[in-house]
Design an enzyme around this catalytic site. Structure first.
Site, short mmCIF file in Angstrom:
data_model
loop_
_atom_site.label_atom_id
_atom_site.label_comp_id
_atom_site.label_asym_id
_atom_site.label_seq_id
_atom_site.Cartn_x
_atom_site.Cartn_y
_atom_site.Cartn_z
CD GLN A 212 -3.10 -0.63 0.05
OE1 GLN A 212 -3.26 0.53 -0.34
NE2 GLN A 212 -3.79 -1.63 -0.46
CB SER B 6 1.50 -5.17 -5.76
OG SER B 6 0.71 -5.70 -6.77
CB ALA B 7 3.04 -3.00 -10.92
CG HIS B 8 -2.61 -4.12 -8.82
ND1 HIS B 8 -3.78 -3.86 -8.15
CD2 HIS B 8 -2.04 -5.16 -8.16
CE1 HIS B 8 -3.94 -4.71 -7.15
NE2 HIS B 8 -2.89 -5.51 -7.13
CB CYS C 268 -9.51 -10.12 -0.41
SG CYS C 268 -8.30 -9.08 0.31
CB THR D 154 8.84 -17.10 -19.62
OG1 THR D 154 9.32 -18.37 -20.03
CG2 THR D 154 9.10 -16.06 -20.70
N1 PLP Z 1 -0.66 -6.67 0.86
C1 PLP Z 1 -1.47 -5.60 0.99
C2 PLP Z 1 -1.28 -4.71 2.16
C3 PLP Z 1 -2.45 -5.33 0.04
O1 PLP Z 1 -3.25 -4.28 0.20
C4 PLP Z 1 -2.58 -6.22 -1.05
C5 PLP Z 1 -3.64 -6.00 -2.07
O2 PLP Z 1 -4.64 -5.37 -1.82
C6 PLP Z 1 -1.70 -7.30 -1.16
C7 PLP Z 1 -0.76 -7.50 -0.19
C8 PLP Z 1 -1.78 -8.25 -2.31
O3 PLP Z 1 -1.25 -7.66 -3.48
P1 PLP Z 1 -1.60 -8.31 -4.90
O4 PLP Z 1 -2.98 -7.89 -5.23
O5 PLP Z 1 -0.61 -7.68 -5.85
O6 PLP Z 1 -1.42 -9.75 -4.78
#
Ligand code: PLP
Length: 409
Positions: A199, A219-221, A350, A257
């Site tokens: 985050q 995480s890139a997104h 989630c 890959t």
């Molecule tokens: N850790 C945290 C604190 C997150 O907020 C998230 C995704 O919301 C993740 C891990 C998981 O990342 P990813 O969606 O790239 O698997």
């Protein structure tokens, strides 16, 4: 989704792909589709592009390029860090010590549960304070329940006593932890330190040496990059084993890959974050502060969950606003906003999907009559003050309507 019609206030769940990131990725999704392990010209261009992205990612957190391992997402990075070090340190007669906390994202929380169940680790979890911070003092107490004494100077560099995993910032309530303080505890007791920075990466200043971390997941997104690409920062010399085996890509730690376009996009997102961070933060703070003060002032029986504004403004993720409304179901609120073309969530994407009560809100002691009424609005550089005002008006209308429909009095 036609973004022109929508207000997107769920940037903690994911962000829009930045147009400059898309431009950087396009060649590697069209004419240059070479496998970076090839020996022909296009393959060497792909390899160079990966190396450039590795350097861009490293520069954002004060790391060296060879300390960056690209993975498929933040979840995989968390798993590699925790499984990889637990397996490397586990022995038949001794489980590896692990200290974490009760408000981690499931990518860390559930991984540690699985490692504990499989007999690899001995796990202690600390609780947050009422604002959602995991304090160095609480972490030290948990470490001392596992090892009694500090490391002396001579052995201070050896980190084989266990692992601490504490998130840099919480996804549901936006609290930013004092990882440098926890880093001192890790060094004193000979523990490795991992932080889930999914985050905060690209949104607040992070320096791996200042924090004293051995591993960091991102995480890139979450910063205008594509989905399906993550990274693990891994300090040189850290004892770890791979969790999947194959062709030995990514220093042998993440076979498969390479996702060249994804990696290039992640690198570009890192470059842009480095350039834009301070101006974006100032702008987003303005939006956030207006949104929070209007909601708290105009909707009675509402609390801001997590660090309070304005006093703890810098200890909260820049665009992160999380509320709890008395006597309202957060899920109904999200539907009401969706009908008005506003994208929001009750908390973590989630747990919202699974419709489970929030472990995080329970842990910080949110009152029972507010507990189900959570709403997370997370802003980005793409939002405007007009969107903030439209959203506050919509939240007000929804809360009033829901209280009229379902209220006790
Ligand atoms: N850790 C945290 C604190 C997150 O907020 C998230 C995704 O919301 C993740 C891990 C998981 O990342 P990813 O969606 O790239 O698997």
């Amino acid at each position: 989704m036609e973004m022109t019609d929508y207000i997107y206030f769920d940037n903690a769940a994911t962000t829009a792909l930045d147009p400059l990131v898309k431009d950087a990725m396009t060649p590697f999704m069209t004419f240059n589709y070479a496998n970076a392990s090839g020996t022909y010209h296009d393959a060497s261009l792909a390899r160079s592009a990966i190396n450039k992205a590795r350097a861009q990612a490293a520069a954002l957190i004060g790391a060296e390029p060879d300390e960056i391992i690209f993975t498929s997402c933040g979840t995989e990075s968390d798993n590699l860090a925790l499984y990889g070090t637990a397996m490397a340190h586990f022995s038949r007669d001794k489980r590896f010590n692990a200290v974490s906390d009760t408000i981690e994202h499931p990518a860390v929380y559930n991984t540690l549960d699985a490692l504990k169940k499989a007999g690899f680790i001995k796990l202690a979890r600390v609780s947050p304070d009422k604002d959602g911070f995991i304090t160095p003092g609480a972490v030290e107490e948990a470490v001392r329940s596992q090892v009694k004494t500090k490391r002396d100077d001579a052995s201070g560099q050896t980190k084989d006593n266990g692992i601490i995993s504490v998130m840099s910032a919480n996804n549901e309530i936006g609290s930013i932890n004092d990882i440098a303080g926890i880093g001192s505890v890790a060094a004193e007791y000979g523990y490795l330190l991992h932080t889930d920075a999914v985050q905060s990466f690209g949104h607040v200043l992070l320096d791996v040496d200042v924090m004293g971390v051995d591993m960091l997941s991102a995480s890139a997104h979450k910063l205008g990059g594509p989905k399906g690409i993550g990274l693990l920062y891994l300090r040189r010399g850290t004892k770890i084993v791979p969790t999947m085996y194959g062709g030995g890509q990514e220093h042998g730690l993440r076979s498969g890959t390479e996702n060249v376009a994804g990696i290039v996009g992640f690198g570009e997102a890192c470059r842009l974050a480095g350039i834009r961070m301070s101006a974006d933060t100032r702008y987003i703070h303005e939006l956030r502060d207006r949104l929070v003060s209007r909601i708290l002032n105009e909707i009675p029986d509402t609390i801001l969950t997590g660090p309070q504004l304005p006093d703890m403004g810098d200890k909260r993720l820049p665009g992160h606003c999380s509320f709890a409304f008395k006597g309202v179901q957060g899920s109904s609120l999200v539907i009401g906003l969706d009908i008005r073309n506003i994208c929001a969530s009750t908390g973590a994407a989630c747990s919202a999907a699974a419709n489970r009560p929030s472990r995080v809100l329970k842990e910080i002691g949110v009152a029972a009559d507010h507990f189900n009424g959570s709403l997370r609005l997370t802003l980005s550089r793409n939002n405007t003050i007009e969107e903030v005002d439209r959203t506050v008006d919509a939240v007000k209308a929804c809360v009033t309507q829901l209280r009229e429909m379902f209220g006790d009095d």
